[in-house]
Write an enzyme that holds these catalytic residues in place. Structure first.
Site, mmCIF file in Angstrom:
data_model
loop_
_atom_site.group_PDB
_atom_site.id
_atom_site.type_symbol
_atom_site.label_atom_id
_atom_site.label_comp_id
_atom_site.label_asym_id
_atom_site.label_seq_id
_atom_site.Cartn_x
_atom_site.Cartn_y
_atom_site.Cartn_z
ATOM 1 N N HIS A 31 38.388 10.892 -46.481
ATOM 2 C CA HIS A 31 38.262 11.442 -47.623
ATOM 3 C C HIS A 31 39.500 11.309 -48.626
ATOM 4 C CE1 HIS A 31 35.260 14.513 -46.283
ATOM 5 N NE2 HIS A 31 35.309 13.800 -45.341
ATOM 6 N N GLU B 4 34.407 10.132 -53.571
ATOM 7 C CA GLU B 4 35.765 9.744 -52.837
ATOM 8 C C GLU B 4 35.894 8.238 -52.462
ATOM 9 O OE1 GLU B 4 36.366 12.937 -50.005
ATOM 10 O OE2 GLU B 4 36.369 14.598 -51.276
ATOM 11 N N HIS C 194 31.720 12.505 -49.088
ATOM 12 C CA HIS C 194 31.878 13.115 -50.443
ATOM 13 C C HIS C 194 31.507 11.915 -51.288
ATOM 14 C CE1 HIS C 194 33.946 16.783 -48.949
ATOM 15 N NE2 HIS C 194 32.729 17.113 -49.152
ATOM 16 N N GLU D 60 42.825 13.061 -45.612
ATOM 17 C CA GLU D 60 42.724 13.185 -46.982
ATOM 18 C C GLU D 60 43.842 12.172 -47.466
ATOM 19 O OE1 GLU D 60 40.801 14.997 -48.735
ATOM 20 O OE2 GLU D 60 39.951 16.625 -47.188
HETATM 21 ZN ZN LIG Z 1 36.092 14.961 -49.285
#
Ligand SMILES: [Zn+2]
Length: 321
Positions: free
Chosen positions: A147, A56, A53, A210
């Site tokens: 991420h 990020e 992404h 994350e």
């Molecule tokens: Zn992500």
């Protein structure tokens, strides 16, 4: 060689695509795709991906100085390694994606989508990953996909593990704990994520990490990532995995909320934090006649987002294991 990140953001093929130093040989395979093979024989291969992404940026900032040290020979590595900057076009614009979320397209799911930047990119990544795992015969294959989350979270750092029939490598789970992850979420169904793809197709131990909240390049508070950074450097150097004081809380997915029609309503505030608990019987979402209600004593929401495209996931519900 200029910095791998700079060179990727510029979007030009480097003039030199392979080189070596006292530690090993590096090869540039594709835009945002680099491999490193140590001179010393190793029995483990690691895929480190970030920037799937484009907004990020913290894990990108975290990882890239280390990659440059690897290329210049300042540091070595105890793994055969592939480093991937997932979506260079989106990174350039610092947007989550250009046309569509690439992390829903893996495992051939791109075939159901019209032409787009991400559809093209995911095909390249699938090919590169295939080439990487088949270039060696290591007994241990790991994939860490790094991420940051869009929203606040009761567990600021957590891992999402793809569904797999086999049990997970305990060393892998131990490392995730040592990297400061407070929670591990175990999926119960296949998905179009990068980590599911490498787990399912190549039997890698894979995790989507994350690591805090998404912010623009330069605005990241990298001190929040210190624990993960140190654990990653230790892992790459081949250091033994330390015991962790507090084991991550484990969750499994109980239900997915899918936006199946334009009438879809998610009964949660815009700024609902990840891992917010809901009590049994609470109606979470409705879509015409269909409803998602809490069935267990308590369920916890992850990635709530009512604004996804039709047919996509508007949130996951979890229970503690
Ligand atoms: Zn992500």
């Amino acid at each position: 060689m200029v910095s791998f990140l700079t060179q990727t953001l510029v979007g030009q093929r480097p003039s030199v695509t392979t080189g070596g130093n006292s530690h090993g040989v590096w090869q540039w395979w594709e835009e945002g795709v680099l491999t490193f093979t140590p001179h010393k024989a190793v029995d483990q291969a690691l895929l480190l991906s970030t920037g799937i992404h484009g907004n990020e940026t913290a894990p990108v900032e975290l990882l890239m100085p280390w990659v440059d040290n690897l290329l210049s020979g300042k540091t070595g590595v105890a793994w055969r390694l592939m480093v991937v900057l997932g979506n260079p076009a989106a990174l350039r614009e610092q947007r989550r994606y250009v046309h569509t979320d690439i992390n829903r397209l893996f495992g051939g799911r791109w075939r159901q989508h019209p032409d787009s930047t991400e559809r093209e990119r995911v095909q390249i990544l699938e090919q590169m990953v295939h080439r990487f795992w088949h270039a060696g015969a290591e007994s241990r294959r790991w994939h860490l996909d790094m991420h940051t989350a869009i929203r606040d979270s009761f567990h600021p750092r957590f891992g999402v593990l793809p569904f797999r029939a086999d049990t997970y490598d305990t060393e892998f789970l131990r490392w995730l704990g040592s990297a400061g992850l407070e929670a591990l979420v175990f999926h119960q169904q296949p998905a179009g994520t990068f980590s599911h793809f490498t787990s399912e197709r190549f039997n890698a131990s894979s995790c989507t990490l994350e690591l805090g909240k998404a912010r623009p390049f330069g605005d990241n508070d990298l001190t929040a990532f210190t624990e993960t950074h140190h654990a990653l450097e230790a892992l790459l150097a081949g250091a033994p995995i330390p015991d962790v004081a507090t084991e991550p809380q484990r969750y499994r997915v109980t239900q997915q909320m899918i936006r199946q029609s334009p009438d879809f309503i998610l009964h949660m505030a815009e700024d609902t934090w990840n891992f917010t608990p809901f009590m049994k019987g609470t109606c979470l979402a409705e879509d015409g006649v269909r409803q998602n209600c809490v069935e267990k004593e308590e369920e916890y929401v992850l990635f709530p987002n009512p604004n996804v495209a039709l047919g996509l996931r508007a949130g996951l519900m979890l229970e503690k294991i």
